[in-house]
Scaffold this active site. Structure first.
Site, PDB file in Angstrom:
ATOM      1  N   GLU A  40      11.156   5.629   5.529  1.00 47.41           N
ATOM      2  CA  GLU A  40      10.791   5.055   3.548  1.00 47.41           C
ATOM      3  C   GLU A  40      10.229   5.976   2.597  1.00 47.41           C
ATOM      4  OE1 GLU A  40       7.281   3.195   1.885  1.00 47.41           O
ATOM      5  OE2 GLU A  40       8.457   2.266   0.558  1.00 47.41           O
ATOM      6  N   LYS A  42      14.418  -0.731  -2.427  1.00 48.00           N
ATOM      7  CA  LYS A  42      12.759  -1.775  -2.438  1.00 48.00           C
ATOM      8  C   LYS A  42      12.942  -2.565  -3.551  1.00 48.00           C
ATOM      9  CE  LYS A  42       8.670  -1.164  -1.188  1.00 48.00           C
ATOM     10  NZ  LYS A  42       7.857  -0.008  -0.663  1.00 48.00           N
ATOM     11  N   CYS A  48       9.718  -1.599   3.984  1.00 49.84           N
ATOM     12  CA  CYS A  48       8.072  -1.450   4.177  1.00 49.84           C
ATOM     13  C   CYS A  48       7.603  -2.721   3.364  1.00 49.84           C
ATOM     14  CB  CYS A  48       7.190  -0.303   3.252  1.00 49.84           C
ATOM     15  SG  CYS A  48       5.729   0.512   3.781  1.00 49.84           S
TER      16      CYS A  48
HETATM   17  N1  LIG Z   1       4.719   1.307   0.863  1.00 52.29           N
HETATM   18  C1  LIG Z   1       4.820   0.640   0.974  1.00 52.29           C
HETATM   19  O1  LIG Z   1       5.470  -0.280   0.460  1.00 52.29           O
HETATM   20  C2  LIG Z   1       3.129   0.763   1.993  1.00 52.29           C
HETATM   21  C3  LIG Z   1       3.168  -1.160   2.406  1.00 52.29           C
HETATM   22  C4  LIG Z   1       1.842  -1.393   2.921  1.00 52.29           C
HETATM   23  O2  LIG Z   1       0.228  -0.758   2.521  1.00 52.29           O
HETATM   24  C5  LIG Z   1       0.990  -3.199   3.056  1.00 52.29           C
HETATM   25  O3  LIG Z   1       1.711  -3.509   3.226  1.00 52.29           O
HETATM   26  O4  LIG Z   1       0.350  -2.939   3.894  1.00 52.29           O
END
Ligand SMILES: NC(=O)CCC(=O)C(=O)O
Length: 268
Positions: free
Chosen positions: A41, A111, A146
């Site tokens: 990501e 996303k 993510c």
């Molecule tokens: N970049 C993100 O989406 C981080 C997600 C995260 O840190 C988490 O779900 O814990």
């Protein structure tokens, strides 16, 4: 099917253009070694580098698109090129790109679940609305990014759209590494699907990255796991395995649809 997950390090001292060139080189190096290559990501800027989102945003067909399309073509691989900050219609999106081995765009995904609660991505980016799958020669792949990994209903929706594997690029922090592994395995087990979860290494914006990219099979077993540093994680997938496991242990057929709708429990 051979998959290579490029767990690139995001170092704030490396200019974005240099990292883009380095990522393209790493993809080209997988020529002959992989059928599918995955990047994490927001690797051009770093998932937590909110100050860079606007200045480093690009239109869909910008420098990241062009360099990744060329790399996929040169390497003759399917490429899930991770995500970048897309500028479109006055908004920013965390957008993933998938290219076929001839360098054509096969899919793009914005996303849906933005991370940060009241800051960072959650306030600076607009949410995507569409579930996205793409077809490899013998495997339908669903896409998440993510924080999406925490929302099982998204992945169930992808299964309903035909997914037998999920690719999840991430910029997951080291602090929640235990969640990362647990959630990747949970999404694999409950959906009887492969999970290819590709994170970043290094540290940016004061957030140490988890690394530990994973390939989990549809039985929930981890078939490959990276360490914390920059690494190319390679694994062989059997495209027949999701269907075989769904046949052998047909839990997906026992779903009771609508059970999640809120309703009162009557006390007798
Ligand atoms: N970049 C993100 O989406 C981080 C997600 C995260 O840190 C988490 O779900 O814990």
């Amino acid at each position: 099917m051979r998959a290579s997950l490029i767990q690139i390090a995001v170092d704030p001292d490396e200019p974005v253009a240099d990292r883009r060139a380095r990522a393209a080189r790493l993809v080209r190096e997988e020529r002959g070694a992989a059928d599918l290559v995955v990047l994490p990501e927001l690797w051009p800027v770093g998932a937590f580098a909110a100050d860079l989102f606007q200045p480093e945003s690009e239109p869909l067909h910008g420098p990241t698109y062009k360099s990744m399309a060329a790399a996929a073509r040169d390497a003759e691989v399917w490429l899930h090129a991770g995500s970048f900050v897309e500028a479109a219609g006055g908004a920013l999106h965390n957008t993933s790109l998938v290219f076929s081995p001839d360098g054509e765009l096969a899919a793009s995904y914005r996303k849906i679940h933005r991370f940060g609660f009241d800051k960072g991505e959650a306030v600076l980016m607009a949410a995507g609305e569409d579930l996205v799958t793409f077809d490899l020669p013998h495997l339908t792949v669903g896409v998440g990014t993510c924080y999406d990994l925490r929302f099982p209903e998204l992945f169930r929706g992808l299964v309903d759209a035909g997914a037998e594997a999920f690719v999840v690029p991430a910029g997951w922090p080291a602090r929640r590494r235990a969640h990362w592994r647990l959630l990747a395995q949970a999404r694999a087990v409950e959906n009887q699907a492969y999970v290819l979860a590709c994170g970043t290494a290094g540290s940016h914006a004061g957030v140490e990255q988890a690394g530990h990219s994973l390939v989990v099979d549809p039985w929930g077993e981890i078939v490959a796991e990276a360490g914390p540093g920059e690494e190319v994680l390679r694994a062989v997938l059997d495209p027949a395995k999701p269907a075989a496991i769904r046949e052998e242990f047909p839990a997906l057929k026992d779903r009771v649809l609508g059970v999640a709708a809120p309703r009162r429990t009557r006390v007798r």
